[in-house]
Motif scaffolding. Structure first.
Motif, PDB file in Angstrom:
ATOM      1  N   MET B   1       0.751  -1.081  -0.039  1.00  0.00           N
ATOM      2  CA  MET B   1       0.179   0.043   0.145  1.00  0.00           C
ATOM      3  C   MET B   1       0.615   1.080  -0.041  1.00  0.00           C
ATOM      4  O   MET B   1       1.887   1.185   0.492  1.00  0.00           O
ATOM      5  N   SER B   2       0.380   2.278  -0.573  1.00  0.00           N
ATOM      6  CA  SER B   2       1.405   3.421  -0.468  1.00  0.00           C
ATOM      7  C   SER B   2       0.983   4.224   0.682  1.00  0.00           C
ATOM      8  O   SER B   2      -0.186   4.687   1.014  1.00  0.00           O
ATOM      9  N   GLN B   4       1.874   6.815   2.694  1.00  0.00           N
ATOM     10  CA  GLN B   4       1.310   8.141   3.219  1.00  0.00           C
ATOM     11  C   GLN B   4       0.112   8.450   3.299  1.00  0.00           C
ATOM     12  O   GLN B   4      -0.431   9.090   4.154  1.00  0.00           O
ATOM     13  N   GLN B   5      -0.749   8.161   2.210  1.00  0.00           N
ATOM     14  CA  GLN B   5      -2.092   8.671   1.992  1.00  0.00           C
ATOM     15  C   GLN B   5      -3.050   7.980   2.914  1.00  0.00           C
ATOM     16  O   GLN B   5      -4.112   8.320   3.176  1.00  0.00           O
ATOM     17  N   VAL B   6      -2.641   6.845   3.369  1.00  0.00           N
ATOM     18  CA  VAL B   6      -3.379   5.893   3.983  1.00  0.00           C
ATOM     19  C   VAL B   6      -3.357   5.765   5.583  1.00  0.00           C
ATOM     20  O   VAL B   6      -4.148   5.714   6.154  1.00  0.00           O
ATOM     21  N   LEU B   7      -2.168   6.049   5.908  1.00  0.00           N
ATOM     22  CA  LEU B   7      -1.819   6.023   7.340  1.00  0.00           C
ATOM     23  C   LEU B   7      -2.310   7.227   8.134  1.00  0.00           C
ATOM     24  O   LEU B   7      -2.526   7.013   9.377  1.00  0.00           O
ATOM     25  N   PHE B   8      -2.920   8.241   7.837  1.00  0.00           N
ATOM     26  CA  PHE B   8      -3.304   9.270   8.436  1.00  0.00           C
ATOM     27  C   PHE B   8      -4.383  10.056   7.845  1.00  0.00           C
ATOM     28  O   PHE B   8      -4.549  10.156   6.429  1.00  0.00           O
ATOM     29  N   ASP B   9      -5.339  10.574   8.778  1.00  0.00           N
ATOM     30  CA  ASP B   9      -6.455  11.387   8.023  1.00  0.00           C
ATOM     31  C   ASP B   9      -5.951  12.891   7.582  1.00  0.00           C
ATOM     32  O   ASP B   9      -4.809  13.244   8.155  1.00  0.00           O
TER      33      ASP B   9
END
Lengths: 285, 327, 224
Positions: B1-2, B4-9
């Motif tokens: 998964m990429s 950066q975009q997924v780990l935080f709101d």
């Protein structure tokens, strides 16, 4: 079928490796028999590349006292300066180079010792250096080896100078309890000394004088020399005839006053009081 | 998964303020470290140094590492033509020799480890595991001492010692031998993994066309394996290039050794080391970029092709395609 | 082999430094590697940048230079001392250099592990209201670690072998390869048996690590 291919490839690889291993042998004159006359051959001489005053690579060729001596001796053997091929002989590979025949002769602050005589031959000595200590200019309490007790001393990888001080007396040392910090070479040692990481650097006074001359205000030579380091010309084992010729050349070099000229050129500006007499020759085995 | 975009709101107002605070703190920390290094190398830290916030402390100290006289040699073109370029050429020579020989070694032993015959497979495996398990530096020391070893062994076999000059290992050869054995063993594992990862159907189809073992290996398996392992191979070659620096220890006149000699001649060991590092980093980053580019190109052209193979895609970072490859 | 065993005290002394270097560096490089990875995926752009630049720079420098910088630069020029005795001072600086270098590889490995985790994991965590640090600590890092156990083993093996570089590069830790070189140079032991002895010593350290990690990675593999 596949096996055959595999072994063929293996053979190819090892052939390549062998070619590579023998790289550099082609131009080297054979062992101890080179040097009868300057018949267009070359002579390969190992000198230091990293010792100011003795053998220092300046641009594409080395300069210094050892280099001058080597050039003179080669001249007496019939080789003009442009027939000399210089090679770097580091402390760690001098014996190996002579045993392998990588070089014909080594003139590289190479002290004559009984241990080394087992594996190589020596002509000379052409100069007798003594061990000394160098400290930073603002240090006043170190006046001799006995003041090094409890101090940190720099030792260069492959050199025994520091061991001469810390080894116990039965091992031929002075038995002084200094701590050793090992560096790759003496210029790293001088850097450590300039930074105050080590208290003193010890080795031959010739070598120290060369380094001190690079930055005279920063260092103080203790000038309390001890022991003696007889600088010899390293030759492959069993080259007695060659040894005799080199000895003649060394004597002539001192008689003609050339030796003093070379010493003056190397150390004249450093204030280092070099020896001015020819040391007695040891004779060839 | 990429990640950066997924780990935080997407940060709200509070989070934005918090992030701003962290950013400022990071900047402050970064500049403090820089300042310590600058002052330390300037010899304006510690006892007897001028007070921290005086102009004297920040002015270039003629005895410090930033003194112009220590950097001047690098403006002189002769420094580059006499030391750096010959050093660089030696580094590249050693790397090139070692790269070619290691690829041959790797291919031979990688295939040998897949042999159907135990008497080939097992010794090949032992060789690979041996050279992968011991430090490169020891291999170089040993290669350097080989003539000595030969002369110590010959009397035991009742043979006279060799004449000087008949067998010698130059510093270049010692470095190349060490690099070849070590990187070759790592590459052997890369090739083996690559060949194993080619889908079974490929070799089955080839056999059904009547090809023999050698043909299948040479025409079907190796080309596909090499292509899929390209990033890992290039990554290993970057490591090989970096490892030539160990030649410095045995006075092989490569890049690092050249800079060491510059340091000796001009008494500027630390500036020389810094410039040397910049050169190495530039070369290695370009090679790593090449590895990444190769992998991207590969990924694009093989879409829908060899999907689901067990290839280590981790080589994106250019490093972990092969086990034990991080000297 | 006789000469090798008469000098066994030197051999053991050398390997004791090797093992200590490897143990401490493994610990510190793992911690630093996790921190670098967390920075690399964090919401703060500057932290991502710092981590990227650090990893790219240090990873692409020869280890010899990294250690030279620790020994001649940080320890000597900056005068930072970590222990009273020289032997331990250079030891700790070697540990710092090895950790700083190895952490880059740990971080790169972990990052590739993170890339294998399905996006749904993080999305589910976020929809539960977990914060960034919670997501990393509870969801991402544990799974990423499990997938990269094998490659981490390789990093550890490389580290064990890399400890030999600490014998040079301005530090001069008296580890095993240094002892071997001394024995070669002083001619106190024949080359071949000495080399084989030391090689076996290193294999005893590296091979079990390799087997243990590949066993562990199979055991801990995430089934998807």
């Amino acid at each position: 079928m596949r096996i055959r291919r595999t072994s063929a490839a293996l053979a190819g690889a090892s052939a390549l490796a062998l070619t590579l291993a023998s790289c550099g042998t082609a131009e080297v004159g054979g062992g101890g028999n080179g040097g009868d006359s300057g018949n267009g051959d070359t002579i390969t001489i190992g000198v230091k590349y990293d010792q100011p005053g003795l053998g220092l690579l300046e641009g594409n060729k080395p300069v210094g006292f050892d280099v001058d001596v080597a050039t003179y001796i080669a001249g007496e053997l019939g080789y003009s300066p442009d027939q000399i091929e210089w090679t770097e002989a580091a402390s760690a590979n001098r014996e190996t180079f002579l045993q392998q025949g990588t070089v014909d002769m080594i003139v590289a602050t190479y002290s004559i010792t009984d241990e080394r005589k087992n594996v190589v031959d020596f002509a000379g000595p052409y100069y007798i250096a003594q061990q000394d200590i160098i400290v930073s200019a603002d240090n006043t309490d170190i006046q001799g080896p006995e003041d090094l007790e409890g101090k940190v001393l720099c030792s260069a990888s492959g050199s025994r100078s520091a061991n001469n001080i810390v080894d116990s007396e039965e091992n031929g040392g002075l038995g002084i309890g200094a701590e050793l910090r090992e560096a790759g070479n003496y210029s790293e040692c001088m850097e450590l000394l300039a930074n105050g990481t080590v208290d003193a650097v010890t080795t031959d006074n010739t070598i120290l004088a060369g380094f001190a001359a690079q930055n005279p205000d920063a260092y103080r030579m203790v000038n309390n020399p001890f022991g003696e380091e007889k600088y010899g010309v390293g030759l492959p084992k069993g080259s007695t005839e060659m040894c005799e010729k080199v000895n003649e050349a060394i004597t002539k070099m001192w008689e003609e006053g050339k030796a003093l000229e070379f010493l003056e050129a190397a150390f004249g500006e450093t204030g280092f009081e070099y020896a001015t007499e020819q040391p007695p020759l040891e004779g060839c085995a | 998964m990429s990640a950066q975009q997924v780990l935080f709101d997407i940060p709200g107002p509070k989070a934005r303020i918090r992030h701003a605070v962290y950013t400022v703190l990071t900047l402050v920390g970064f500049f403090v470290v820089l300042a310590i290094i600058y002052l330390g190398f300037n010899r304006s830290l510690g006892e007897g140094a001028p007070p921290l916030f005086s102009a004297e402390a920040w002015a270039v100290n003629p005895n410090g590492q930033w003194a112009a006289v220590r950097w001047q040699p690098f403006i002189d073109p002769a420094t580059w033509t006499d030391y750096v370029i010959p050093g660089l050429l030696n580094t590249l020579t050693a790397a090139l020799w070692a790269a070619v020989l290691a690829l041959v070694f790797g291919l031979v032993f990688g295939i040998a480890r897949l042999s159907d015959h135990a008497w080939i497979r097992i010794p090949a495996g032992a060789v690979v595991e041996f050279f992968r398990g011991i430090p490169l530096l020891m291999l170089i020391f040993f290669a350097m001492a080989l003539p000595l070893a030969v002369n110590q062994v010959r009397p035991l076999l009742g043979l006279p010692p060799l004449q000087p000059g008949t067998f010698q290992v130059s510093a270049l050869a010692a470095v190349v031998i060490g690099l070849t054995l070590y990187n070759g063993s790592v590459l052997a594992e890369v090739f083996r993994a690559g060949i194993n990862a080619v889908p079974k159907g490929q070799s089955e189809a080839a056999y059904s066309l009547g090809m023999n073992k050698v043909q299948v290996m040479w025409w079907i398996l190796i080309p596909q394996a090499v292509r899929s392992m390209m990033p890992a191979i290039v990554a290993q070659l970057v490591i090989l290039l970096k490892d030539t620096a160990l030649g410095y220890i045995i006075a092989f006149p490569e890049l690092l050794r050249s800079f060491s000699l510059i340091g000796t001649r001009y008494g500027n060991v630390i500036p020389a080391a810094l410039i040397c590092a910049v050169i190495y980093i530039a070369i290695n980053i370009s090679l790593s970029r090449l590895a990444i580019w190769l992998e991207k190109r590969n990924a694009r052209s093989s879409k829908g092709g060899t999907k689901g193979t067990a290839l280590p895609t981790t080589a994106a970072s250019g490093t972990f395609g092969a086990p034990g490859s991080t000297t | 082999m006789e000469a090798f065993f008469t000098n066994i005290d030197k051999v053991i002394d050398g390997f004791s430094w090797t093992v200590r270097l490897a143990l401490f560096s493994a610990l510190f490089s793992f911690i630093l590697g996790v921190i670098l990875t967390a920075m690399r995926v964090s919401p703060i752009g500057l932290l991502r940048g710092v981590s990227t630049v650090y990893v790219e720079t240090v990873r692409n420098s020869p280890l010899t230079l990294v250690l030279l910088f620790c020994g001649l630069g940080l320890n000597s020029a900056l005068g930072l001392s970590l222990a009273d005795s020289v032997a331990w001072d250079v030891f700790w600086w070697a540990v710092i250099g090895l950790s700083a270098y190895t952490a880059c590889f740990v971080s790169e490995t972990l990052r590739s592990g993170i890339n294998t985790i399905p996006v749904g994991q993080a999305e589910a965590a976020r929809s539960l209201g977990l914060t960034f640090t919670q997501i990393l600590r509870l969801i991402i890092i544990p799974q990423a670690l499990r997938t990269v156990i094998g490659p981490l083993g390789s990093v550890l093996i490389a580290l064990i072998k890399n400890t030999t570089v600490a014998s040079v590069a301005g530090l001069g830790v008296q580890e095993a390869s240094r002892q071997m070189k001394l024995m070669f140079d002083q001619g106190i032991a024949p080359v071949l048996p000495t080399f084989v002895g030391f090689a076996i010593g290193f294999l005893v350290l590296t091979l079990p690590v390799g087997y243990f990690f590949s066993w562990l990675s199979k055991r801990m593999a995430v089934v998807r």
